[in-house]
Design a protein around this motif. Structure first.
Motif, mmCIF file in Angstrom:
data_model
loop_
_atom_site.group_PDB
_atom_site.id
_atom_site.type_symbol
_atom_site.label_atom_id
_atom_site.label_comp_id
_atom_site.label_asym_id
_atom_site.label_seq_id
_atom_site.Cartn_x
_atom_site.Cartn_y
_atom_site.Cartn_z
ATOM 1 N N ARG A 79 0.854 -1.099 -0.147
ATOM 2 C CA ARG A 79 0.104 0.098 0.099
ATOM 3 C C ARG A 79 0.861 1.108 -0.113
ATOM 4 O O ARG A 79 1.919 1.268 0.458
ATOM 5 C CB ARG A 79 -0.714 -0.039 1.312
ATOM 6 N N VAL A 80 0.260 2.424 -0.654
ATOM 7 C CA VAL A 80 0.959 3.567 -0.579
ATOM 8 C C VAL A 80 0.407 4.510 0.605
ATOM 9 O O VAL A 80 -0.825 4.637 0.283
ATOM 10 C CB VAL A 80 1.194 4.135 -1.846
ATOM 11 N N ALA A 81 1.137 5.269 1.391
ATOM 12 C CA ALA A 81 0.824 6.194 2.164
ATOM 13 C C ALA A 81 0.860 7.490 1.555
ATOM 14 O O ALA A 81 1.735 8.175 1.127
ATOM 15 C CB ALA A 81 1.681 6.031 3.335
ATOM 16 N N VAL A 82 -0.341 8.061 1.911
ATOM 17 C CA VAL A 82 -0.520 9.596 1.337
ATOM 18 C C VAL A 82 -1.011 10.517 2.588
ATOM 19 O O VAL A 82 -1.729 10.076 3.270
ATOM 20 C CB VAL A 82 -1.592 9.625 0.190
ATOM 21 N N SER A 83 -0.139 11.684 2.709
ATOM 22 C CA SER A 83 -0.229 12.632 3.890
ATOM 23 C C SER A 83 -1.744 12.959 3.918
ATOM 24 O O SER A 83 -2.404 13.547 3.102
ATOM 25 C CB SER A 83 0.542 13.496 3.595
ATOM 26 N N ARG A 84 -2.061 13.160 5.339
ATOM 27 C CA ARG A 84 -3.560 13.657 5.349
ATOM 28 C C ARG A 84 -3.238 15.164 5.503
ATOM 29 O O ARG A 84 -3.211 15.879 6.649
ATOM 30 C CB ARG A 84 -4.052 13.379 6.722
ATOM 31 N N SER A 85 -2.885 16.045 4.382
ATOM 32 C CA SER A 85 -2.713 17.163 4.409
ATOM 33 C C SER A 85 -2.897 17.701 3.017
ATOM 34 O O SER A 85 -3.331 17.113 2.088
ATOM 35 C CB SER A 85 -1.247 17.503 4.735
ATOM 36 N N GLY A 86 -2.732 19.184 2.808
ATOM 37 C CA GLY A 86 -3.017 19.838 1.290
ATOM 38 C C GLY A 86 -1.770 19.321 0.469
ATOM 39 O O GLY A 86 -1.917 19.482 -0.422
ATOM 40 N N THR A 87 -0.731 18.477 0.917
ATOM 41 C CA THR A 87 0.228 18.094 0.228
ATOM 42 C C THR A 87 -0.015 16.825 -0.305
ATOM 43 O O THR A 87 0.478 16.180 -1.388
ATOM 44 C CB THR A 87 1.771 18.024 0.765
ATOM 45 N N GLY A 88 -1.095 16.109 0.222
ATOM 46 C CA GLY A 88 -1.365 14.750 -0.138
ATOM 47 C C GLY A 88 -3.011 14.827 -0.725
ATOM 48 O O GLY A 88 -2.928 14.154 -1.851
ATOM 49 N N TRP A 89 -3.512 15.947 -0.395
ATOM 50 C CA TRP A 89 -5.093 15.713 -1.170
ATOM 51 C C TRP A 89 -5.441 17.281 -1.416
ATOM 52 O O TRP A 89 -4.932 18.213 -0.597
ATOM 53 C CB TRP A 89 -6.060 15.214 -0.095
ATOM 54 N N SER A 90 -6.298 17.639 -2.350
ATOM 55 C CA SER A 90 -6.562 18.939 -2.941
ATOM 56 C C SER A 90 -7.849 19.221 -2.012
ATOM 57 O O SER A 90 -8.093 18.620 -1.068
ATOM 58 C CB SER A 90 -7.329 18.709 -4.044
ATOM 59 N N ALA A 91 -7.816 20.700 -1.921
ATOM 60 C CA ALA A 91 -8.849 21.444 -1.019
ATOM 61 C C ALA A 91 -10.238 20.617 -1.561
ATOM 62 O O ALA A 91 -10.867 20.914 -2.786
ATOM 63 C CB ALA A 91 -9.033 22.740 -0.955
ATOM 64 N N PRO A 92 -11.263 20.341 -0.707
ATOM 65 C CA PRO A 92 -12.540 19.847 -1.179
ATOM 66 C C PRO A 92 -13.347 20.880 -1.804
ATOM 67 O O PRO A 92 -13.412 22.152 -1.168
ATOM 68 C CB PRO A 92 -13.213 19.436 0.346
ATOM 69 N N SER A 93 -14.089 20.502 -2.851
ATOM 70 C CA SER A 93 -14.858 21.458 -3.588
ATOM 71 C C SER A 93 -16.020 20.800 -4.228
ATOM 72 O O SER A 93 -15.642 19.394 -4.852
ATOM 73 C CB SER A 93 -13.957 22.165 -4.580
ATOM 74 N N GLY A 94 -17.304 21.217 -4.204
ATOM 75 C CA GLY A 94 -18.290 20.515 -4.506
ATOM 76 C C GLY A 94 -18.455 19.199 -4.090
ATOM 77 O O GLY A 94 -18.980 18.273 -4.760
ATOM 78 N N GLY A 95 -18.226 19.073 -2.898
ATOM 79 C CA GLY A 95 -18.295 17.377 -2.175
ATOM 80 C C GLY A 95 -17.246 16.627 -2.567
ATOM 81 O O GLY A 95 -17.642 15.281 -2.606
ATOM 82 N N GLU A 96 -16.195 16.894 -3.141
ATOM 83 C CA GLU A 96 -15.213 16.032 -3.523
ATOM 84 C C GLU A 96 -13.798 16.545 -3.489
ATOM 85 O O GLU A 96 -13.673 17.653 -3.521
ATOM 86 C CB GLU A 96 -15.488 15.419 -5.108
ATOM 87 N N LEU A 97 -13.072 15.594 -3.664
ATOM 88 C CA LEU A 97 -11.493 15.864 -3.738
ATOM 89 C C LEU A 97 -10.598 15.005 -4.231
ATOM 90 O O LEU A 97 -11.193 13.970 -4.891
ATOM 91 C CB LEU A 97 -10.792 16.401 -2.013
ATOM 92 N N SER A 98 -9.571 15.447 -4.608
ATOM 93 C CA SER A 98 -8.603 14.406 -5.238
ATOM 94 C C SER A 98 -6.947 14.160 -4.782
ATOM 95 O O SER A 98 -6.908 15.307 -3.980
ATOM 96 C CB SER A 98 -8.360 14.637 -6.912
ATOM 97 N N ASN A 99 -6.343 13.393 -5.114
ATOM 98 C CA ASN A 99 -4.886 13.296 -4.665
ATOM 99 C C ASN A 99 -4.318 14.568 -5.262
ATOM 100 O O ASN A 99 -4.506 14.889 -6.406
ATOM 101 C CB ASN A 99 -4.172 12.109 -5.058
ATOM 102 N N PHE A 100 -3.457 15.131 -4.527
ATOM 103 C CA PHE A 100 -2.814 16.407 -4.969
ATOM 104 C C PHE A 100 -1.446 16.029 -5.715
ATOM 105 O O PHE A 100 -1.226 16.647 -6.779
ATOM 106 C CB PHE A 100 -2.346 17.269 -3.891
ATOM 107 N N ALA A 101 -0.769 14.891 -5.679
ATOM 108 C CA ALA A 101 0.297 14.616 -6.416
ATOM 109 C C ALA A 101 0.262 13.174 -6.887
ATOM 110 O O ALA A 101 -0.581 12.521 -6.589
ATOM 111 C CB ALA A 101 1.635 14.762 -5.604
ATOM 112 N N LEU A 102 1.170 12.721 -7.616
ATOM 113 C CA LEU A 102 1.232 11.467 -8.376
ATOM 114 C C LEU A 102 1.409 10.394 -6.940
ATOM 115 O O LEU A 102 1.860 10.737 -6.046
ATOM 116 C CB LEU A 102 2.759 11.393 -9.060
ATOM 117 N N ILE A 103 0.638 9.448 -7.036
ATOM 118 C CA ILE A 103 0.723 8.241 -6.098
ATOM 119 C C ILE A 103 1.366 7.150 -7.149
ATOM 120 O O ILE A 103 0.652 6.607 -8.169
ATOM 121 C CB ILE A 103 -0.885 7.755 -5.721
ATOM 122 N N GLN A 104 2.343 6.408 -6.740
ATOM 123 C CA GLN A 104 3.137 5.499 -7.243
ATOM 124 C C GLN A 104 3.330 4.346 -6.530
ATOM 125 O O GLN A 104 3.974 4.435 -5.341
ATOM 126 C CB GLN A 104 4.340 6.183 -7.928
#
Length: 141
Positions: free
Chosen positions: A64-89
């Motif tokens: 599994r890949v760990a992604v930070s619980r922060s603005g560097t891991g995830w985009s700001a929520p908008s419209g009830g959704e958000l996405s990964n901020f950077a490449l997940i490899q």
């Protein structure tokens, strides 16, 4: 009566879970030992339970890949959704093979969100699964 989640509330829930942001007057992140990352897992079929081990990929070198619980891991929520901020490899497959059909986001092995890939992905030796920035979308409807 069946009720839906208001967009501002959905944004607050996503911000709390994915970015560790307090939801004013409602909830805040764990103050003593909060999770600092969320785990991304690959699956060979829809998870049959709320555990990330359910139908989880088994190719050699998979983890599994760990992604930070922060603005560097995830985009700001908008419209009830958000996405990964950077490449997940994920690590490159060094043996075995799987056909990946689903992905999940979890914490402590428990699934928070999961979904089917747009197209299945065959993984065998030399293949390195990844999600481009903004490709992994979580939403609350």
């Amino acid at each position: 009566a069946s009720m839906s989640t208001a967009t501002t509330s959905a944004n607050s829930i996503l911000g709390l879970i994915y970015r560790a942001e307090a939801w004013a007057d409602i909830a805040q992140d764990d103050g003593s030992s909060p999770a600092t990352t969320l785990d991304i897992a690959l699956h060979t079929a829809a998870p049959a339970s709320s555990a990330q081990t359910s139908n989880e990929a088994t190719f050699t070198s998979y983890a599994r890949v760990a992604v930070s619980r922060s603005g560097t891991g995830w985009s700001a929520p908008s419209g009830g959704e958000l996405s990964n901020f950077a490449l997940i490899q994920f690590a490159e497959c060094t043996g075995g093979s799987n056909t990946i059909t689903h992905v999940s986001v979890g914490s402590g092995g428990t699934i928070i969100h999961y979904g089917a890939l747009t197209a299945s992905r065959a993984v065998s030796s030399g293949i390195q699964p990844q999600f481009a920035a903004s490709a992994l979308v979580s939403r609350i409807t």
